[in-house]
Design an enzyme around this catalytic site. Structure first.
Site, short mmCIF file in Angstrom:
data_model
loop_
_atom_site.label_atom_id
_atom_site.label_comp_id
_atom_site.label_asym_id
_atom_site.label_seq_id
_atom_site.Cartn_x
_atom_site.Cartn_y
_atom_site.Cartn_z
CG ASP A 7 -50.39 -42.23 -17.40
OD1 ASP A 7 -50.59 -41.18 -18.05
OD2 ASP A 7 -51.16 -43.23 -17.49
CG HIS A 8 -47.57 -43.91 -20.70
ND1 HIS A 8 -47.78 -44.54 -19.48
CD2 HIS A 8 -48.39 -44.53 -21.58
CE1 HIS A 8 -48.68 -45.49 -19.63
NE2 HIS A 8 -49.09 -45.50 -20.89
CB CYS A 64 -53.63 -40.81 -16.50
SG CYS A 64 -55.40 -41.03 -16.25
N GLY A 65 -54.13 -40.54 -19.35
CA GLY A 65 -54.73 -40.44 -20.68
C GLY A 65 -56.15 -39.88 -20.62
CB THR A 66 -59.30 -41.22 -19.47
OG1 THR A 66 -58.87 -41.97 -18.32
CG2 THR A 66 -59.30 -42.11 -20.70
N GLY A 67 -57.65 -39.26 -17.45
CA GLY A 67 -57.82 -38.61 -16.14
C GLY A 67 -58.61 -39.48 -15.19
CB ILE A 68 -61.01 -42.22 -15.75
CG1 ILE A 68 -61.93 -41.31 -16.56
CG2 ILE A 68 -61.85 -43.16 -14.87
CD1 ILE A 68 -62.80 -42.04 -17.59
N GLY A 69 -58.36 -43.06 -14.48
CA GLY A 69 -57.60 -44.01 -13.64
C GLY A 69 -56.86 -43.31 -12.52
CG HIS A 97 -70.39 -26.32 -4.45
ND1 HIS A 97 -71.53 -26.56 -5.17
CD2 HIS A 97 -70.39 -24.98 -4.20
CE1 HIS A 97 -72.20 -25.43 -5.36
NE2 HIS A 97 -71.52 -24.45 -4.78
NE ARG A 131 -75.64 -24.72 -0.56
CZ ARG A 131 -75.10 -23.72 -1.27
NH1 ARG A 131 -74.59 -22.66 -0.66
NH2 ARG A 131 -75.05 -23.79 -2.59
CG HIS A 132 -70.75 -26.20 -0.17
ND1 HIS A 132 -71.59 -26.96 -0.96
CD2 HIS A 132 -70.98 -24.91 -0.52
CE1 HIS A 132 -72.29 -26.17 -1.76
NE2 HIS A 132 -71.94 -24.92 -1.50
#
Ligand code: RB5
Length: 145
Positions: A7-8, A64-69, A97, A131-132
């Site tokens: 995004d921007h 994005c700005g935080t990467g969270i959204g 993993h 195992r993963h």
């Protein structure tokens, strides 16, 4: 083939990562955005995830700005395991993993050097399996609830 989008808030960092991909002869498709006009990050996440779901691309990069959204939005898509990474350790272990197929970063959180290193590790580390495998399969089962 890598699908990349931002995004921007992630636009400037995306330019850095696109340069990295070009310099390393890594094929990519840029789904936008293409300038700093405001856009909605879920739309960009959808475009990248669709390209992985239809197998046009094997991995994605979302900023994005935080990467969270954008990571929250990406993880709503079936078959997508999006990892928000702020350092190389996370980039390495989410590939080893979690077999993550989308790397998310925050353009307002990390600098260009760290972002390039994270990208390099993410793209060059193979899933460890073993195992993963059953744990990743359990993530897929959650998609059917
Ligand atoms: C856009 O201003 C901002 O909200 C977005 O880039 C992202 O940080 C959301 O998680």
């Amino acid at each position: 083939m890598i699908a990349i989008g931002s995004d921007h808030g992630g636009f400037e960092l995306k330019k850095v990562i696109i340069n990295y991909l070009k310099n390393n002869n890594i094929d990519f498709v840029d789904v936008g955005c293409y300038n700093t006009d405001s856009v909605d990050y879920p739309d960009i996440a959808c475009e990248v995830c669709k390209k992985i779901q239809n197998k046009e691309c094997d991995k994605g990069i979302l900023i994005c700005g935080t990467g969270i959204g954008i990571s929250i939005a990406a993880n709503k898509h079936k078959g997508i395991r999006a990892a928000l990474c702020t350092d190389s350790f996370c980039a390495k272990y989410t590939r080893l993993h979690n077999d993550s197929n989308v790397l998310c970063m925050g353009g307002r959180v990390i600098g260009p050097g760290a972002a390039e290193e994270i990208t390099e590790i993410f793209l060059n580390t193979e899933f460890e399996g073993g195992r993963h495998i059953k744990r990743v399969e359990k993530i897929s089962e959650i998609e059917n609830i």
